[in-house]
Design a protein around this motif. Structure first.
Motif, PDB file in Angstrom:
ATOM      1  N   SER A   5      -5.838  -5.477  -0.123  1.00 42.60           N
ATOM      2  CA  SER A   5      -6.071  -4.531   0.971  1.00 42.60           C
ATOM      3  C   SER A   5      -5.092  -3.369   0.872  1.00 42.60           C
ATOM      4  CB  SER A   5      -5.904  -5.238   2.324  1.00 42.60           C
ATOM      5  OG  SER A   5      -4.545  -5.553   2.542  1.00 42.60           O
ATOM      6  N   ALA A   6      -5.428  -2.293   1.563  1.00 42.95           N
ATOM      7  CA  ALA A   6      -4.540  -1.136   1.592  1.00 42.95           C
ATOM      8  C   ALA A   6      -3.211  -1.506   2.242  1.00 42.95           C
ATOM      9  CB  ALA A   6      -5.209   0.011   2.346  1.00 42.95           C
ATOM     10  N   ASP A   7      -3.252  -2.417   3.207  1.00 42.58           N
ATOM     11  CA  ASP A   7      -2.008  -2.873   3.847  1.00 42.58           C
ATOM     12  C   ASP A   7      -1.109  -3.593   2.852  1.00 42.58           C
ATOM     13  OD1 ASP A   7      -2.719  -1.826   6.324  1.00 42.58           O
ATOM     14  OD2 ASP A   7      -3.757  -3.670   6.929  1.00 42.58           O
ATOM     15  N   ASP A   8      -1.700  -4.323   1.877  1.00 39.05           N
ATOM     16  CA  ASP A   8      -0.902  -4.987   0.839  1.00 39.05           C
ATOM     17  C   ASP A   8      -0.135  -3.961   0.007  1.00 39.05           C
ATOM     18  OD1 ASP A   8      -1.893  -7.488   1.591  1.00 39.05           O
ATOM     19  OD2 ASP A   8      -3.525  -7.423   0.130  1.00 39.05           O
ATOM     20  N   VAL A   9      -0.802  -2.867  -0.348  1.00 38.99           N
ATOM     21  CA  VAL A   9      -0.176  -1.822  -1.171  1.00 38.99           C
ATOM     22  C   VAL A   9       0.954  -1.153  -0.398  1.00 38.99           C
ATOM     23  CG1 VAL A   9      -0.556   0.379  -2.348  1.00 38.99           C
ATOM     24  CG2 VAL A   9      -2.254  -1.440  -2.534  1.00 38.99           C
ATOM     25  N   VAL A  10       0.715  -0.817   0.863  1.00 40.63           N
ATOM     26  CA  VAL A  10       1.728  -0.144   1.673  1.00 40.63           C
ATOM     27  C   VAL A  10       2.888  -1.087   1.980  1.00 40.63           C
ATOM     28  CG1 VAL A  10       2.153   0.986   3.898  1.00 40.63           C
ATOM     29  CG2 VAL A  10       0.071   1.492   2.622  1.00 40.63           C
ATOM     30  N   VAL A  64      -0.987  -7.175  -9.413  1.00 42.26           N
ATOM     31  CA  VAL A  64      -1.361  -6.225 -10.456  1.00 42.26           C
ATOM     32  C   VAL A  64      -2.061  -5.010  -9.845  1.00 42.26           C
ATOM     33  CG1 VAL A  64      -2.877  -5.887 -12.448  1.00 42.26           C
ATOM     34  CG2 VAL A  64      -1.418  -7.912 -12.323  1.00 42.26           C
ATOM     35  N   VAL A  65      -2.983  -5.238  -8.932  1.00 42.16           N
ATOM     36  CA  VAL A  65      -3.688  -4.121  -8.290  1.00 42.16           C
ATOM     37  C   VAL A  65      -2.698  -3.260  -7.509  1.00 42.16           C
ATOM     38  CG1 VAL A  65      -5.385  -3.525  -6.503  1.00 42.16           C
ATOM     39  CG2 VAL A  65      -5.922  -5.272  -8.193  1.00 42.16           C
ATOM     40  N   THR A  66      -1.769  -3.887  -6.818  1.00 38.42           N
ATOM     41  CA  THR A  66      -0.755  -3.137  -6.073  1.00 38.42           C
ATOM     42  C   THR A  66       0.071  -2.265  -7.008  1.00 38.42           C
ATOM     43  OG1 THR A  66      -0.644  -4.823  -4.336  1.00 38.42           O
ATOM     44  CG2 THR A  66       1.255  -3.379  -4.564  1.00 38.42           C
ATOM     45  N   GLU A  67       0.503  -2.822  -8.138  1.00 36.70           N
ATOM     46  CA  GLU A  67       1.275  -2.038  -9.114  1.00 36.70           C
ATOM     47  C   GLU A  67       0.464  -0.859  -9.642  1.00 36.70           C
ATOM     48  OE1 GLU A  67       2.590  -4.529 -12.318  1.00 36.70           O
ATOM     49  OE2 GLU A  67       3.733  -5.839 -10.998  1.00 36.70           O
ATOM     50  N   MET A  68      -0.811  -1.107  -9.961  1.00 35.11           N
ATOM     51  CA  MET A  68      -1.658  -0.056 -10.515  1.00 35.11           C
ATOM     52  C   MET A  68      -1.834   1.095  -9.522  1.00 35.11           C
ATOM     53  SD  MET A  68      -4.515  -2.526 -12.309  1.00 35.11           S
ATOM     54  CE  MET A  68      -5.645  -1.225 -12.748  1.00 35.11           C
ATOM     55  N   VAL A  69      -2.120   0.752  -8.269  1.00 35.82           N
ATOM     56  CA  VAL A  69      -2.371   1.778  -7.255  1.00 35.82           C
ATOM     57  C   VAL A  69      -1.078   2.521  -6.914  1.00 35.82           C
ATOM     58  CG1 VAL A  69      -3.114   2.148  -4.866  1.00 35.82           C
ATOM     59  CG2 VAL A  69      -4.395   0.600  -6.341  1.00 35.82           C
ATOM     60  N   GLN A  70       0.023   1.804  -6.820  1.00 44.65           N
ATOM     61  CA  GLN A  70       1.287   2.471  -6.514  1.00 44.65           C
ATOM     62  C   GLN A  70       1.677   3.459  -7.609  1.00 44.65           C
ATOM     63  OE1 GLN A  70       4.336  -0.406  -5.622  1.00 44.65           O
ATOM     64  NE2 GLN A  70       3.540  -0.773  -3.571  1.00 44.65           N
ATOM     65  N   GLU A  71       1.378   3.130  -8.848  1.00 46.33           N
ATOM     66  CA  GLU A  71       1.688   4.049  -9.944  1.00 46.33           C
ATOM     67  C   GLU A  71       0.927   5.364  -9.789  1.00 46.33           C
ATOM     68  OE1 GLU A  71       1.422   4.215 -14.799  1.00 46.33           O
ATOM     69  OE2 GLU A  71       1.546   2.269 -13.806  1.00 46.33           O
ATOM     70  N   VAL A  72      -0.310   5.289  -9.355  1.00 52.58           N
ATOM     71  CA  VAL A  72      -1.100   6.508  -9.142  1.00 52.58           C
ATOM     72  C   VAL A  72      -0.528   7.321  -7.980  1.00 52.58           C
ATOM     73  CG1 VAL A  72      -3.360   7.373  -8.404  1.00 52.58           C
ATOM     74  CG2 VAL A  72      -3.217   5.567 -10.112  1.00 52.58           C
ATOM     75  N   PHE A  73      -0.179   6.650  -6.883  1.00 51.25           N
ATOM     76  CA  PHE A  73       0.299   7.365  -5.700  1.00 51.25           C
ATOM     77  C   PHE A  73       1.721   7.897  -5.866  1.00 51.25           C
ATOM     78  CE2 PHE A  73      -3.429   5.692  -3.787  1.00 51.25           C
ATOM     79  CZ  PHE A  73      -3.708   6.542  -2.726  1.00 51.25           C
ATOM     80  N   ARG A  74       2.501   7.327  -6.747  1.00 53.97           N
ATOM     81  CA  ARG A  74       3.860   7.831  -6.964  1.00 53.97           C
ATOM     82  C   ARG A  74       3.865   9.111  -7.801  1.00 53.97           C
ATOM     83  NH1 ARG A  74       7.481   4.753  -4.719  1.00 53.97           N
ATOM     84  NH2 ARG A  74       7.178   2.523  -4.555  1.00 53.97           N
ATOM     85  N   ASN A  75       2.830   9.306  -8.597  1.00 53.67           N
ATOM     86  CA  ASN A  75       2.769  10.490  -9.449  1.00 53.67           C
ATOM     87  C   ASN A  75       1.333  11.008  -9.494  1.00 53.67           C
ATOM     88  OD1 ASN A  75       3.238  12.477 -11.332  1.00 53.67           O
ATOM     89  ND2 ASN A  75       3.697  11.097 -13.010  1.00 53.67           N
ATOM     90  N   PRO A  76       0.822  11.513  -8.366  1.00 53.84           N
ATOM     91  CA  PRO A  76      -0.582  11.940  -8.337  1.00 53.84           C
ATOM     92  C   PRO A  76      -0.873  13.163  -9.198  1.00 53.84           C
ATOM     93  CG  PRO A  76       0.507  12.517  -6.285  1.00 53.84           C
ATOM     94  CD  PRO A  76       1.477  11.698  -7.083  1.00 53.84           C
ATOM     95  N   GLU A  77       0.150  13.983  -9.499  1.00 50.85           N
ATOM     96  CA  GLU A  77      -0.070  15.158 -10.335  1.00 50.85           C
ATOM     97  C   GLU A  77      -0.048  14.821 -11.820  1.00 50.85           C
ATOM     98  OE1 GLU A  77       2.805  15.288  -8.247  1.00 50.85           O
ATOM     99  OE2 GLU A  77       1.757  16.097  -6.526  1.00 50.85           O
ATOM    100  N   ARG A  78       0.286  13.574 -12.152  1.00 51.94           N
ATOM    101  CA  ARG A  78       0.364  13.097 -13.543  1.00 51.94           C
ATOM    102  C   ARG A  78       1.349  13.924 -14.370  1.00 51.94           C
ATOM    103  NH1 ARG A  78      -6.012  11.743 -14.639  1.00 51.94           N
ATOM    104  NH2 ARG A  78      -6.165  10.279 -12.942  1.00 51.94           N
ATOM    105  N   ILE A  79       2.507  14.152 -13.782  1.00 53.71           N
ATOM    106  CA  ILE A  79       3.553  14.936 -14.428  1.00 53.71           C
ATOM    107  C   ILE A  79       4.410  14.015 -15.283  1.00 53.71           C
ATOM    108  CG2 ILE A  79       5.615  16.314 -13.980  1.00 53.71           C
ATOM    109  CD1 ILE A  79       4.262  17.213 -11.372  1.00 53.71           C
TER     110      ILE A  79
END
Length: 148
Positions: A5-10, A64-79
């Motif tokens: 769930s989104a709550d798990d990621v947050v 694993v899903v939490t790690e994957m999603v957090q990686e996207v949200f930590r660097n959304p510009e893909r810098i």
């Protein structure tokens, strides 16, 4: 059929900049779970099976899903690298990975979610010769006085 769930990621977020747009987090959770289903085809049937055989599987999927999603949200510009400076002070951040900020699953994560039988080889070769005392099939030779 979301396992995470989104709550798990947050809730697992480290730092003060946790995402607040929970519907958007849910969209990325769906993308991550579809990617996992493509990479580990047996995942759905194993999660639906008796949880006694793999009691940690659901928790591992959520991690694993939490790690994957957090990686996207930590660097959304893909810098790859960001540098900032104010007066005499400068700072830089370098994001790891080949494609920073992209939704991806690592080999380590796939291994964590793969069935135990998938990680073993077809056979092994014993490189210790049978004439070595370290071999499991070693037979000590007889001495001359023991032959008679």
């Amino acid at each position: 059929m979301a396992w995470t769930s989104a709550d798990d990621v947050v809730a697992a977020w480290i730092g003060d900049d946790a995402p607040t747009d929970l519907p958007k987090v849910s969209v990325w959770i769906g993308k991550a779970e579809r990617l996992l289903r493509a990479e580990v085809p047996s995942l759905v049937t194993r999660l639906a099976a008796d949880p006694v055989t793999e009691p940690d599987l659901l928790g591992n999927v959520q991690d694993v899903v939490t790690e994957m999603v957090q990686e996207v949200f930590r660097n959304p510009e893909r810098i790859r690298q960001r540098q900032e400076g104010t007066g005499p002070f400068t700072g830089s951040v370098t994001f790891g990975g080949d494609t920073p900020g992209e939704l991806r699953v690592t080999a380590k994560q796939i291994k964590l979610l793969s069935p135990a039988s998938d990680s073993t080889g077809a056979f092994t070769i014993d490189m210790i010769p049978s004439t070595s005392p370290f071999s499991g099939s070693y037979v000590e030779p007889l001495n001359a006085w023991e032959i008679a």
